[in-house]
Design a protein around this motif. Structure first.
Motif, PDB file in Angstrom:
ATOM      1  N   PRO A  62      12.405  62.995  68.020  1.00  0.00           N
ATOM      2  CA  PRO A  62      11.738  63.601  69.167  1.00  0.00           C
ATOM      3  C   PRO A  62      11.796  62.813  70.465  1.00  0.00           C
ATOM      4  N   HIS A  63      11.980  61.495  70.402  1.00  0.00           N
ATOM      5  CA  HIS A  63      12.021  60.688  71.616  1.00  0.00           C
ATOM      6  C   HIS A  63      12.730  59.367  71.337  1.00  0.00           C
ATOM      7  N   GLY A  64      13.194  58.745  72.390  1.00  0.00           N
ATOM      8  CA  GLY A  64      13.902  57.488  72.250  1.00  0.00           C
ATOM      9  C   GLY A  64      15.285  57.566  72.864  1.00  0.00           C
ATOM     10  N   THR A  65      16.038  56.512  72.697  1.00  0.00           N
ATOM     11  CA  THR A  65      17.382  56.444  73.248  1.00  0.00           C
ATOM     12  C   THR A  65      18.345  56.070  72.139  1.00  0.00           C
ATOM     13  N   ARG A  66      19.472  56.730  72.109  1.00  0.00           N
ATOM     14  CA  ARG A  66      20.487  56.343  71.130  1.00  0.00           C
ATOM     15  C   ARG A  66      21.841  56.266  71.826  1.00  0.00           C
ATOM     16  N   ILE A  67      22.630  55.312  71.374  1.00  0.00           N
ATOM     17  CA  ILE A  67      23.969  55.132  71.920  1.00  0.00           C
ATOM     18  C   ILE A  67      24.933  56.064  71.198  1.00  0.00           C
ATOM     19  N   GLN A  68      26.055  56.316  71.818  1.00  0.00           N
ATOM     20  CA  GLN A  68      27.133  57.075  71.203  1.00  0.00           C
ATOM     21  C   GLN A  68      28.349  56.165  71.129  1.00  0.00           C
ATOM     22  N   ILE A  69      28.902  56.073  69.933  1.00  0.00           N
ATOM     23  CA  ILE A  69      30.032  55.183  69.672  1.00  0.00           C
ATOM     24  C   ILE A  69      31.280  56.040  69.440  1.00  0.00           C
ATOM     25  N   GLU A  70      32.332  55.752  70.196  1.00  0.00           N
ATOM     26  CA  GLU A  70      33.575  56.510  70.057  1.00  0.00           C
ATOM     27  C   GLU A  70      34.347  56.039  68.835  1.00  0.00           C
ATOM     28  N   VAL A  71      34.842  56.998  68.062  1.00  0.00           N
ATOM     29  CA  VAL A  71      35.640  56.696  66.874  1.00  0.00           C
ATOM     30  C   VAL A  71      36.931  57.502  66.923  1.00  0.00           C
ATOM     31  N   VAL A  72      37.929  57.031  66.213  1.00  0.00           N
ATOM     32  CA  VAL A  72      39.214  57.731  66.149  1.00  0.00           C
ATOM     33  C   VAL A  72      39.123  58.897  65.178  1.00  0.00           C
ATOM     34  N   SER A  73      38.441  58.695  64.048  1.00  0.00           N
ATOM     35  CA  SER A  73      38.284  59.724  63.025  1.00  0.00           C
ATOM     36  C   SER A  73      36.812  59.843  62.657  1.00  0.00           C
ATOM     37  N   MET A  74      36.214  60.948  63.025  1.00  0.00           N
ATOM     38  CA  MET A  74      34.810  61.198  62.720  1.00  0.00           C
ATOM     39  C   MET A  74      34.565  61.157  61.210  1.00  0.00           C
ATOM     40  N   ASP A  75      35.407  61.831  60.454  1.00  0.00           N
ATOM     41  CA  ASP A  75      35.215  61.896  59.004  1.00  0.00           C
ATOM     42  C   ASP A  75      35.288  60.517  58.361  1.00  0.00           C
ATOM     43  N   ALA A  76      36.254  59.711  58.778  1.00  0.00           N
ATOM     44  CA  ALA A  76      36.388  58.360  58.218  1.00  0.00           C
ATOM     45  C   ALA A  76      35.194  57.489  58.605  1.00  0.00           C
ATOM     46  N   ALA A  77      34.738  57.600  59.846  1.00  0.00           N
ATOM     47  CA  ALA A  77      33.606  56.790  60.297  1.00  0.00           C
ATOM     48  C   ALA A  77      32.325  57.177  59.565  1.00  0.00           C
ATOM     49  N   ILE A  78      32.111  58.475  59.367  1.00  0.00           N
ATOM     50  CA  ILE A  78      30.921  58.923  58.633  1.00  0.00           C
ATOM     51  C   ILE A  78      30.976  58.420  57.201  1.00  0.00           C
ATOM     52  N   SER A  79      32.129  58.540  56.565  1.00  0.00           N
ATOM     53  CA  SER A  79      32.288  58.080  55.189  1.00  0.00           C
ATOM     54  C   SER A  79      31.997  56.582  55.069  1.00  0.00           C
ATOM     55  N   LYS A  80      32.560  55.797  55.981  1.00  0.00           N
ATOM     56  CA  LYS A  80      32.361  54.353  55.946  1.00  0.00           C
ATOM     57  C   LYS A  80      30.900  54.002  56.228  1.00  0.00           C
ATOM     58  N   ALA A  81      30.279  54.707  57.154  1.00  0.00           N
ATOM     59  CA  ALA A  81      28.867  54.460  57.469  1.00  0.00           C
ATOM     60  C   ALA A  81      27.984  54.759  56.260  1.00  0.00           C
ATOM     61  N   LYS A  82      28.261  55.870  55.576  1.00  0.00           N
ATOM     62  CA  LYS A  82      27.481  56.223  54.388  1.00  0.00           C
ATOM     63  C   LYS A  82      27.659  55.183  53.285  1.00  0.00           C
ATOM     64  N   GLU A  83      28.886  54.717  53.096  1.00  0.00           N
ATOM     65  CA  GLU A  83      29.161  53.675  52.097  1.00  0.00           C
ATOM     66  C   GLU A  83      28.382  52.394  52.378  1.00  0.00           C
ATOM     67  N   ASN A  84      28.052  52.194  53.642  1.00  0.00           N
ATOM     68  CA  ASN A  84      27.344  50.978  54.042  1.00  0.00           C
ATOM     69  C   ASN A  84      25.858  51.220  54.316  1.00  0.00           C
TER      70      ASN A  84
END
Length: 118
Positions: A62-84
């Motif tokens: 509902p409130h706050g600030t979040r950064i946006q990080i550019e990635v080459v492959s959304m699917d690969a970045a999501i997978s790696k983030a979930k693994e970690n």
């Protein structure tokens, strides 16, 4: 990649936030689109800056600030983030010029991933 390319200020009162940041810092905003007020001029005198804006925050962020990080492959970045240990808040969303997803890292910090369409 992995560079920070944007930010989003979430607020339950986005119109009030837009007025505040406009009055205090001179930020200029575009008309709202999808409850999002994009900054219309983020470049400084050195012609550098990152894109950003203010949005009507959803119930899960509902409130706050979040950064946006550019990635080459959304699917690969999501997978790696979930693994970690990341949690997905918003799955990959498609917009005209980019894909966007929101995650929370293992410490509870929210962030966005963005993949440009080339």
């Amino acid at each position: 990649m992995g560079k920070i390319v944007g930010f989003e200020i979430s607020s339950q009162e986005p119109e009030k936030a837009v007025k505040f940041y406009s009055n205090v810092f001179g930020w200029e905003f575009s008309e709202p689109h999808w409850d999002y007020w994009a900054m219309s001029d983020v470049k400084g005198s050195d012609n550098k800056g990152i894109m950003g804006g203010i949005s009507k925050g959803p119930s899960d962020y509902p409130h706050g600030t979040r950064i946006q990080i550019e990635v080459v492959s959304m699917d690969a970045a999501i997978s790696k983030a979930k693994e970690n240990g990341a949690m997905i808040v918003r799955e990959k969303m498609q917009f005209d010029e980019f894909f966007l997803a929101f995650l929370i890292d293992p410490t509870g910090i929210g962030f966005g991933l963005i993949q440009k369409k080339y």
